[in-house]
Motif scaffolding. Structure first.
Motif, PDB file in Angstrom:
ATOM      1  N   GLN A 503       0.835  -1.202   0.000  1.00  0.00           N
ATOM      2  CA  GLN A 503       0.000   0.000   0.000  1.00  0.00           C
ATOM      3  C   GLN A 503       0.872   1.256   0.000  1.00  0.00           C
ATOM      4  N   MET A 507       0.790   3.956  -3.057  1.00  0.00           N
ATOM      5  CA  MET A 507       0.433   5.349  -2.785  1.00  0.00           C
ATOM      6  C   MET A 507       1.502   6.302  -3.307  1.00  0.00           C
ATOM      7  N   GLU A 547       3.933   9.199   1.640  1.00  0.00           N
ATOM      8  CA  GLU A 547       2.551   9.047   2.083  1.00  0.00           C
ATOM      9  C   GLU A 547       2.377   7.645   2.650  1.00  0.00           C
TER      10      GLU A 547
END
Length: 668
Positions: A503, A507, A547
């Motif tokens: 993830q 991102m 992020e």
């Protein structure tokens, strides 16, 4: 937070729509008071929500405040305008600015690139330091100086030079000249940076009566959160918007001013008093009842912050005088402190606390990383990720491909990374060792000359590099980033397993693609080679934060964070290590390059007898106060017996339980 307001909260909530300053100490129910104040204005004073402007410091705080108001006042409160100062001012500039097309936002990394790209045109320099170190000049001097001038609404060209040393005088003259040139660069590119949003909004409101009248009619009642974090320019925008009705509520705490590098100053409180004190219904309300911590923790906080000057005298008191254990002060060398923290965490677990109840708050990221590494080695789960954007493995891989395909100045080390990934460290080392390191011919070309001697995995990398290089002649940087991800099959495994790390990678790859696409729209030369120059400037600046997926409420891990990043948070248990002189407080450093306007230009400096070094020490002490007041039930401080932080030295030791002092004294 109690649902029964204290008399002070009730006084603030029910005050008439006129100037109101709420001094909200840490944990005193600021958010509750703010929400109830807005609801009261709507339901009791019949103020239409569309005429309320609520300004917060972060977008997240803006969303949360609005949600709370809507849940209390109903759907009508959806009409309230809520945002950060920058977003509100940017909206004013976009709506009322004279530009035929709204300006685009220039972030700091893009500003660095713009100035470095034009650096040769900025000369000749009077400063030797600027001429010798362009990147350091732009990042450590130009941009900080320009931003602080904007914070204070200063026009450097119109201000006299103070008496400085020769090199400092030369730098200041260069900065005054380049400031005007930088403004022209931004105007030509139709971009504004974050500081410009405030300055341009102020100029529109102060120079155009119709625009001011329109905005004053729209924003009739102003609610301002985190007032202590304002700067002079923001105060002036509020003053202009509120000058007719003077219905303005500010909430803040001068003991939590920890962002002076962005212009925040306790001087805001004096400015507010000077502006509105003559109003018949002007009111200041101190909130000193703390709903977060017990009294023994608050006693430590009060004792620490009392040493600061130029502050509103106040003392936090626990709600219902709640009592708790004395905070602990461990005397131990820095190298031993992480192990002690780990041991205390295990002990707290046996007392019924969970990992998720605990936080370790550090002055610097390096200190936080040190503790995080030790806790992980002790099998203690940690919630902390200090990676920067360019530290993420997949991003480094894409950057390496950009360098190799676009012929960047780091293409040789980039090729080594790609070969190493494909064939392993040993194969990469042996291959690169076959050629003299002084050889000027690119390694990619030298390897191709080996005529079939290369392992298949390495040959695949070289063939793909050639294929992508051919495509780069036809496609822009944004398109090439997508081609790299597609050709290397970088995304498929990330989507398939979708772990936390996957993830994070996805991102940030998305962020990278957006940046490349924006670059390709704004630049005349949109090719990958030019994009590499842009990336070089960003990486040199260490910019672009990574992020990360949002934390889940059920994440049972110890929180590791810097004090700056945790402001607003609260935890049952707080550890504050490394209270050593030179570590906390950090030493005051003037620096060899000018990074802020001279004190003679600054308004707050003219209203204080404290030196710059003194201001720095006071801000560090406020940071310590913020850290202590995050603790709800248990507080642990750590300091060495030698080179002890002055904040620990000056602390009344009867307020803490000292552990290890006698042992240290005996063994030294």
């Amino acid at each position: 937070m109690s649902f029964n307001p204290t008399p002070q909260q009730l006084q603030a909530i029910e005050h008439s729509p006129s100037p109101l300053m709420i001094f909200a100490g840490a944990g005193t129910g600021k958010t509750f008071t703010l929400v109830e104040r807005i609801v009261h204005l709507i339901e009791v004073h019949s103020i239409e929500p569309r005429h309320i402007l609520m300004i917060t410091y972060t977008e997240r705080a803006a969303r949360e405040l609005k949600e709370k108001v809507v849940s209390k006042a109903g759907g009508q409160a959806e009409q309230i305008t809520v945002g950060t100062f920058h977003s509100i001012c940017y909206q004013i500039v976009k709506e009322f600015g004279s530009s035929s097309s709204p300006p685009n936002l220039l972030d700091e990394s893009e500003a660095i690139y713009m100035l470095l790209d034009a650096f040769d045109e900025l000369g000749p320099f009077e400063s030797n330091d600027f001429a010798i170190e362009p990147e350091k000049a732009v990042m450590n001097s130009f941009l900080p100086f320009f931003n602080r001038c904007a914070d204070e609404l200063l026009d450097p060209a119109s201000l006299p030079d103070p008496k400085l040393e020769d090199e400092q005088t030369a730098q200041l003259r260069d900065l005054k000249r380049i400031h005007g040139y930088y403004k022209q660069l931004k105007k030509q590119a139709n971009v504004v940076d974050y500081s410009d949003m405030i300055v341009h909004a102020y100029e529109l409101l102060s120079n155009e009566e119709k625009i001011l009248s329109n905005c004053k009619n729209r924003y009739r009642h102003i609610i301002l959160d985190e007032f202590q974090d304002n700067n002079f320019a923001l105060n002036e925008v509020v003053r202009l918007l509120a000058e007719d009705r003077q219905s303005v509520t500010v909430v803040g705490d001068d003991d939590q001013v920890i962002y002076s590098f962005r212009g925040a100053s306790a001087y805001n409180i004096k400015v507010f008093n000077d502006t509105y004190a003559s109003h018949n219904n002007f009111l200041t309300v101190p909130l000193e009842i703390n709903f977060r911590s017990h009294q023994q923790i608050l006693d430590v906080a009060n004792d620490i912050i009392r040493h600061n000057k130029d502050r509103q005298l106040k003392s936090l008191v626990a709600h219902n005088y709640r009592q708790g254990p004395l905070p602990s002060l461990f005397w131990a060398d820095g190298k031993d402190q992480p192990a002690i923290i780990a041991k205390q965490i295990q002990k707290l677990l046996s007392e019924g606390y969970s990992f998720g109840n605990m936080a370790v708050l550090c002055r610097t990221r390096n200190h936080a990383k040190t503790v995080s590494k030790h806790l992980l080695s002790a099998n203690i789960p940690v919630e902390a990720d200090f990676r920067g954007f360019f530290e993420i493995s997949e991003i480094r891989t894409i950057v390496a491909w950009c360098q190799v395909v676009g012929g960047g100045k780091h293409q040789e080390s980039a090729l080594y990374r790609l070969v190493q990934t494909a064939a392993g460290e040993k194969a990469a080392f042996e291959l690169f060792s076959r050629f003299n390191w002084k050889e000027a011919t690119p390694r990619r070309e030298l390897f191709q000359s080996l005529n079939g001697e290369l392992p298949k995995s390495i040959q695949t990398v070289l063939d793909l590099a050639e294929e992508l290089k051919s495509l780069s002649k036809k496609k822009n940087a944004g398109e090439m980033i997508w081609e790299i991800c597609e050709s290397t099959d970088l995304l498929r495994p990330l989507v398939k397993s979708y772990s936390y790390e996957d993830q994070v990678a996805l991102m940030n790859i998305g962020k990278f693609m957006r940046r490349a696409a924006e670059f390709s729209k704004s630049e005349n030369d949109r090719r990958l080679k030019r994009f590499n120059v842009y990336l070089d400037s960003i990486m040199s600046a260490g910019n672009w934060p990574a992020e990360f997926p949002p934390s889940t409420s059920g994440n049972n891990a110890v929180r590791l964070q810097t004090i700056h990043a945790v402001k607003g948070g609260e935890f049952p248990v707080v550890f504050i290590p490394f209270n050593r002189s030179g570590s906390f407080p950090l030493p005051f450093r003037g620096g060899s390059m000018i990074s802020a306007p001279p004190a003679e230009w600054m308004r707050y400096a003219r209203n204080s007898n404290i030196t710059e070094r003194g201001h720095h020490l006071q801000e560090e002490r406020r940071l310590m106060n913020v850290a202590v007041t995050r603790a709800q039930e248990r507080l642990f401080l750590f300091a060495p017996i030698k080179a002890t932080s002055p904040f620990i030295k000056e602390l009344d030791k009867s307020l803490v339980k000292e552990i290890g002092r006698q042992k240290v004294e005996v063994t030294t």
